[in-house]
Design a protein around this motif. Structure first.
Motif, PDB file in Angstrom:
ATOM      1  N   ALA A 157       9.740  15.061  15.614  1.00 15.78           N
ATOM      2  CA  ALA A 157      10.569  14.431  16.637  1.00 15.78           C
ATOM      3  C   ALA A 157      12.039  14.442  16.220  1.00 15.78           C
ATOM      4  O   ALA A 157      12.369  14.265  15.049  1.00 15.78           O
ATOM      5  N   ASP A 158      12.899  14.653  17.201  1.00 16.23           N
ATOM      6  CA  ASP A 158      14.340  14.681  16.977  1.00 16.23           C
ATOM      7  C   ASP A 158      14.966  13.560  17.807  1.00 16.23           C
ATOM      8  O   ASP A 158      15.093  13.689  19.029  1.00 16.23           O
ATOM      9  N   LEU A 206      17.867  14.562  20.206  1.00 14.77           N
ATOM     10  CA  LEU A 206      17.425  15.369  21.336  1.00 14.77           C
ATOM     11  C   LEU A 206      16.660  14.495  22.333  1.00 14.77           C
ATOM     12  O   LEU A 206      16.840  14.624  23.547  1.00 14.77           O
ATOM     13  N   ARG A 207      15.819  13.623  21.831  1.00 13.07           N
ATOM     14  CA  ARG A 207      15.077  12.729  22.732  1.00 13.07           C
ATOM     15  C   ARG A 207      16.031  11.864  23.546  1.00 13.07           C
ATOM     16  O   ARG A 207      15.807  11.620  24.735  1.00 13.07           O
ATOM     17  N   ILE A 226      17.413  13.923  26.340  1.00 14.47           N
ATOM     18  CA  ILE A 226      16.425  14.116  27.399  1.00 14.47           C
ATOM     19  C   ILE A 226      16.280  12.845  28.229  1.00 14.47           C
ATOM     20  O   ILE A 226      16.209  12.898  29.464  1.00 14.47           O
ATOM     21  N   GLN A 251       8.745  14.441  28.011  1.00 13.18           N
ATOM     22  CA  GLN A 251       9.781  14.436  26.982  1.00 13.18           C
ATOM     23  C   GLN A 251       9.343  15.260  25.764  1.00 13.18           C
ATOM     24  O   GLN A 251      10.117  16.077  25.247  1.00 13.18           O
ATOM     25  N   ARG A 252       8.115  15.063  25.304  1.00  8.55           N
ATOM     26  CA  ARG A 252       7.654  15.771  24.117  1.00  8.55           C
ATOM     27  C   ARG A 252       7.559  17.269  24.375  1.00  8.55           C
ATOM     28  O   ARG A 252       7.950  18.075  23.516  1.00  8.55           O
ATOM     29  N   GLU A 293      11.003  18.629  24.374  1.00  7.83           N
ATOM     30  CA  GLU A 293      11.528  18.571  23.020  1.00  7.83           C
ATOM     31  C   GLU A 293      11.006  19.752  22.195  1.00  7.83           C
ATOM     32  O   GLU A 293      11.781  20.426  21.495  1.00  7.83           O
ATOM     33  N   GLU A 350      12.750  22.977  23.289  1.00  5.66           N
ATOM     34  CA  GLU A 350      14.137  23.113  22.846  1.00  5.66           C
ATOM     35  C   GLU A 350      14.245  23.280  21.334  1.00  5.66           C
ATOM     36  O   GLU A 350      15.150  23.966  20.842  1.00  5.66           O
ATOM     37  N   LEU A 351      13.337  22.680  20.576  1.00  3.13           N
ATOM     38  CA  LEU A 351      13.408  22.788  19.123  1.00  3.13           C
ATOM     39  C   LEU A 351      12.862  24.112  18.593  1.00  3.13           C
ATOM     40  O   LEU A 351      13.367  24.656  17.607  1.00  3.13           O
TER      41      LEU A 351
END
Length: 316
Positions: A127-128, A131-132, A135, A171-172, A175, A178-179
């Motif tokens: 998890a970032d 970034l979260r 979003i 969201q996940r 994420e 994008e990662l």
């Protein structure tokens, strides 16, 4: 009553008691504790949060005093708790409990945790938080359905199985995209290696879905009468929580937050919490149907707890 001798061999299957929400898992676990010298390892993603007691149907202080419980109240509601962390901590607890000459019993309905323990997890980006946050900011401006449409363009397979209002999973998935530059669904092409212990799974499941819905409604009313709204107010008054945290996305808490923010009235809050809990039960049953290696006990039966105990005692 004299307690029966439980197997202590490290290779012995670990007993697991699972089933959808409100199916009677706690009652059956406590009944088994009268027969075996055991400790309970919670397998519930909501019980890990401190200060969230009423709305999660957390075991009472008396129940926890009668039988040792683990993985309850382990993080603040500002924090996250992952399936990977559960699997690691559960494996350690299983070894430690057996080293004390007692038997572990995993109890709960978070089936992702069970899969993580038994099969391992796919390698996904961590998890970032930044970034979260970005979003979430886009979601506040555009709405989660708009982000679901965005997900459908980059990862149609994930979007097809995620509801447009399921903020946490949208969201996940975004994420991960994008990662890693890869769709979340593509990470599941290769199966993870099985890393966990052998399990003896007993599942309390309803032969009559209406019976379970009645149980869910009764439990929600009991929570409300026991001060669930006051618990929500105390959490909101802390000042460090918000609606997008994993803790506040738990069933009941998400709808309660909307109520406290004035986005629905008390009647709507109760109706939405009830609907969300029924949806949770439906998802849990879907997970369970995909798990063939389980022994099913009808939770609608008057003696369901005793039947579950007898099945658990028959662990190889």
């Amino acid at each position: 009553m004299a307690q029966e001798q439980a197997p202590t061999r490290p290779e012995a299957p670990v007993r697991v008691l699972t089933g959808p929400t409100a199916s009677g898992k706690t009652a059956a676990a406590l009944l088994l504790a009268r027969r075996l010298d055991l400790e309970i390892v919670s397998m519930d993603s909501a019980l890990v949060y401190r200060g969230m007691d009423i709305g999660t149907a957390k075991p009472t202080p008396e129940e926890r005093a009668a039988v040792p419980h683990h993985l309850i109240d382990v993080v603040e509601p500002t924090e996250s708790y992952s399936a990977a962390r559960f699997a690691e901590e559960a494996r350690t607890l299983i070894r430690d409990i057996r080293a004390r000459g007692r038997e572990p019993l995993l109890v709960g309905g978070t089936l992702l945790y069970l899969r993580a323990l038994q099969q391992g997890l796919h390698a996904l980006p961590a998890a970032d938080p930044e970034l979260r946050a970005r979003i979430e900011q886009r979601a506040r401006a555009l709405g989660w359905p708009a982000l679901h449409a965005e997900l459908a363009r980059v990862d149609p397979a994930s979007a097809a199985r995620i509801e447009p209002a399921d903020a946490q999973r949208i969201q996940r998935a975004l994420e991960v995209w994008e990662l890693s530059g890869k769709a979340l669904s593509s990470h599941f092409d290769a199966a993870p290696e099985a890393t966990g212990p052998s399990l003896h799974v007993v599942s309390l499941e309803p032969s009559d879905r209406a019976w379970l819905h009645q149980r869910i409604a009764l439990r929600l009313r009991t929570m409300l009468q026991s001060g669930f709204v006051d618990e929500l107010r105390a959490l909101r008054a802390r000042g460090d929580l918000h609606a997008e945290l994993p803790s506040m996305r738990c069933v009941g808490y998400r709808q309660g937050w909307d109520y406290l923010e004035g986005r629905c009235d008390a009647e709507q809050f109760e109706a939405r919490a009830l609907a969300a809990t029924r949806q949770l039960a439906k998802r849990q049953l879907t997970w369970l149907r995909a798990m063939p290696a389980r022994s099913v006990v009808d939770c609608c039966a008057a003696d369901a707890a005793q039947r579950a105990v007898e099945r658990l005692l028959r662990a190889p």
